[in-house]
Enzyme design. Structure first.
Site, PDB file in Angstrom:
ATOM      1  N   GLN A 169       9.429  13.687   0.678  1.00  0.00           N
ATOM      2  CA  GLN A 169       9.922  12.428  -0.641  1.00  0.00           C
ATOM      3  C   GLN A 169      10.018  12.917  -1.559  1.00  0.00           C
ATOM      4  OE1 GLN A 169       7.231   8.911  -0.314  1.00  0.00           O
ATOM      5  NE2 GLN A 169       5.788  10.315  -0.934  1.00  0.00           N
ATOM      6  N   TYR A 177      -1.175  -6.600  -8.088  1.00  0.00           N
ATOM      7  CA  TYR A 177      -1.309  -5.849  -5.573  1.00  0.00           C
ATOM      8  C   TYR A 177      -2.567  -5.062  -5.848  1.00  0.00           C
ATOM      9  CZ  TYR A 177       0.814  -2.821  -2.539  1.00  0.00           C
ATOM     10  OH  TYR A 177       1.217  -2.861  -1.093  1.00  0.00           O
ATOM     11  N   GLU A 211      -4.540  10.453   2.156  1.00  0.00           N
ATOM     12  CA  GLU A 211      -2.752  10.479   1.688  1.00  0.00           C
ATOM     13  C   GLU A 211      -1.910  11.893   1.980  1.00  0.00           C
ATOM     14  OE1 GLU A 211      -0.420   8.219  -0.104  1.00  0.00           O
ATOM     15  OE2 GLU A 211       0.228  10.428  -0.271  1.00  0.00           O
ATOM     16  N   ASP A 249      -2.552  13.606   6.935  1.00  0.00           N
ATOM     17  CA  ASP A 249      -1.381  13.218   7.556  1.00  0.00           C
ATOM     18  C   ASP A 249      -1.972  11.871   8.690  1.00  0.00           C
ATOM     19  OD1 ASP A 249       0.706  11.586   9.779  1.00  0.00           O
ATOM     20  OD2 ASP A 249       1.492  12.763  10.249  1.00  0.00           O
ATOM     21  N   CYS A 250      -1.970  10.385   8.468  1.00  0.00           N
ATOM     22  CA  CYS A 250      -3.147  10.104   8.877  1.00  0.00           C
ATOM     23  C   CYS A 250      -3.180   9.620  10.170  1.00  0.00           C
ATOM     24  CB  CYS A 250      -2.722   8.506   7.873  1.00  0.00           C
ATOM     25  SG  CYS A 250      -1.248   7.622   8.387  1.00  0.00           S
ATOM     26  N   ASP A 260      -1.876   0.574   3.804  1.00  0.00           N
ATOM     27  CA  ASP A 260      -0.898   0.557   2.379  1.00  0.00           C
ATOM     28  C   ASP A 260      -0.409   1.971   2.469  1.00  0.00           C
ATOM     29  OD1 ASP A 260       0.212  -0.543  -0.150  1.00  0.00           O
ATOM     30  OD2 ASP A 260      -1.029   0.764  -1.281  1.00  0.00           O
ATOM     31  N   TYR A 307       7.570  -5.112  -9.706  1.00  0.00           N
ATOM     32  CA  TYR A 307       8.667  -5.268  -8.101  1.00  0.00           C
ATOM     33  C   TYR A 307       9.636  -6.364  -8.625  1.00  0.00           C
ATOM     34  CZ  TYR A 307       5.095  -3.122  -5.545  1.00  0.00           C
ATOM     35  OH  TYR A 307       4.345  -2.286  -5.166  1.00  0.00           O
ATOM     36  N   GLU A 358      10.503  -9.349  -8.084  1.00  0.00           N
ATOM     37  CA  GLU A 358      10.368  -9.921  -6.840  1.00  0.00           C
ATOM     38  C   GLU A 358       8.846  -9.953  -6.507  1.00  0.00           C
ATOM     39  OE1 GLU A 358      12.391  -7.708  -3.793  1.00  0.00           O
ATOM     40  OE2 GLU A 358      11.727  -6.146  -4.015  1.00  0.00           O
TER      41      GLU A 358
END
Lengths: 365, 365
Positions: A148, A177, A220, A255-256, A276, A350, A352
């Site tokens: 990403q 959060y 993660e 990688d989970c 999450d 956020y 929102e």
């Protein structure tokens, strides 16, 4: 980098606008600036006058016959002085309009200037398509990992914000959060075994470590998210990411999916699982978007390593009712029957309201 | 009402943009729509092409020589079909750009469409000058009282929002504000005498009444704010505004200055005073803006009717540091010495962090 400043001013006139009078009345303001004029006239006596300046900026003056007058101004590579020139021009137009329309102006509206392609991009759409401006004053970091794009931008009010591939992820202001997805205050973590899927900034680990669990394991995938968070998103991660292995916390950069498969095979179980990883996809075609399949696989595997009853899972913006329904449909297709009460939370950065789910195994009858 | 839809698409090209090739390549898209072209060329080979459509819409295509291509599209009185036409045009331009620039496009950005002068105005600036879009889907009410313009707009996520003279005041989602300004959970209101200055939606009265005070007196100048709040801002006011006088609450529709002066003269005292009259003025010229004088008078009078130690007071956006400093300066000029710790809170519908003050009489030495 060529920043473009776009300013907008509009007038709603009570009486029908006499387009020609307004056009002639405003013309001189632009001509004084040495701007070249080009006018297009429609059959209904609407006008579009375009004024181009030698410095590359231009202004559109649109006069509609039913009383709407719009001014759009684009300038290039503006500095503070350029900003003053824009403001002066807008003020002159407003003054002249008041003289011309002799108090028949019902409303004047000036929208804040939008800067496009500046060194700092402050305007993004929310997931449900509203444009919002952030008070960003610094690009702290910007880079691509194999997974990403990762940005850390500094907001005056929210502190450093982690942005993954264009989506606001978490800011230093967003402990709300972390607390919400941990169901903090309602759950008892002391001495418990916890699995956190997608820890990103380590905020949850940090809060959980305070509660003295037996072990909090964070999985993660992206080391390139963990590193800058450790450095720049202090307030929500300090300490925990410093050592990948602590007394009651560990961080696996993996990688989970294979991790979860391994745990399932080993018969390893956790008291709590906090999912999450990713927001509910905005895409409304579950058959086309592999993220849906991924989400369901994660939840299925989570349920298997989970000896308790509740998995906490992030959702999306409360307005994305269609996407949330599709997510709930996926929850209905897990290997074990679940119920999934949702909670609406307010995360400062956020802009929102956000939905979180608690996915709960149904008691066997 | 003539709504104007403004869509923006921009491209950042890696290589220097060959303006003429791009212009020629895109021309046909607009010509196919029957749009008339007018081109302005700058000395540095920058281009501005304006395409006007018979239906009144127009497009600006701005090509900068250093690789920035901007498309601005304004259309009028669009409906769903019109929206589709805009999207089609933007998609065609994006596709053609990809063909023309042979993968040298570094970034494409499309900002959400801004609708100006529609039946519903969704875009306003925040106090610190960012443009934010709200998910407004209905104008519930709009009218002028002798004191201000009063709007109730419905937001999909925040519920009904009360807007006074253009400023977001409180929404059904905003119990967090009520709790914060009451310092809820930390203060003991049972059996106490409370004065609420500027109650607006009655939210504070409602929450306080639950805590069984001796009497909560709300002083609100504007009956025209109380009436629609009673009807439309249910979630934060239900019950309390129904009767102007209840067992442990009363609403006075009066200017609070003479009320406070009367109370001072009568020697009437309160255990708590909550000042929720007006945000800290954004104006940074206290000598010119009478609101500052008004704020100081209110605080001085509040301190006089107040037998306890703490007055709670609303502030403003956390980013308005200059205005907040000026407010603090005013606090330093009260008749009795005070200290004023501040708290930063997140109110869902504000879309920015907000500062609240607790104004506390300093203990006599």
């Amino acid at each position: 980098m060529a920043a473009v400043w776009h300013s907008t001013l509009n007038f709603m006139l009570g009486a029908k606008a006499d387009g020609e009078t307004i056009l002639k009345g405003l013309q001189s303001i632009f001509q004084e600036q040495g701007m070249a004029e080009s006018v297009h006239t429609w059959e209904d006596h609407a006008y579009l006058a375009t004024y181009t300046n030698k410095n590359g900026s231009f202004t559109n003056l649109r006069i509609c016959p039913h009383g709407l007058v719009l001014l759009d101004l684009q300038s290039y590579n503006s500095d503070i002085q350029g900003k003053e020139e824009i403001d002066n021009l807008l003020n002159k137009v407003e003054e002249r309009m008041k003289e011309l329309s002799q108090a028949s102006i019902e409303q004047v509206k000036c929208l804040p200037t939008i800067v496009q392609r500046g060194a700092i991009d402050r305007y993004w759409p929310t997931p449900d398509g509203c444009l919002v401006g952030y008070d960003i004053d610094e690009v702290v970091g910007d880079g691509d990992s194999p997974y990403q794009n990762i940005k850390i931008l500094h907001s005056k009010q929210f502190g450093n914000i982690l942005i993954l591939s264009g989506d606001v992820n978490v800011a230093e202001s967003d402990l709300a959060y972390t607390w919400a997805i941990m169901d903090s205050g309602k759950e008892e973590y002391t001495g418990k075994d916890l699995l956190i899927l997608g820890g990103r900034n380590g905020g949850k680990s940090r809060e959980i470590v305070k509660l003295k669990p037996k072990m909090a394991t964070m999985v993660e995938i992206d080391q390139m998210v963990v590193d800058p968070c450790k450095k720049y998103v202090h307030k929500t991660c300090c300490g925990v990411l410093g050592n990948l292995k602590g007394d009651c916390s560990q961080v696996l950069i993996e990688d989970c999916i294979p991790v979860l498969k391994r745990y399932t095979k080993e018969g390893r179980e956790f008291d709590y699982v906090i999912n999450d990883l990713t927001a509910v996809p905005i895409s409304t075609s579950p058959e086309e978007d592999p993220t849906w399949e991924f989400l369901r696989l994660i939840l299925d595997l989570s349920m298997k390593v989970f000896k308790g009853w509740e998995v906490f899972s992030t959702g999306n913006c409360v307005n994305l009712t269609e996407a949330l329904s599709l997510y709930e449909e996926q929850l209905g297709r897990l290997y074990c029957p679940v119920e999934f009460p949702m909670e609406i939370i307010c995360v400062p950065s956020y802009l929102e309201l956000w939905v979180l789910y608690t996915v709960r195994k149904k008691a066997k009858l």
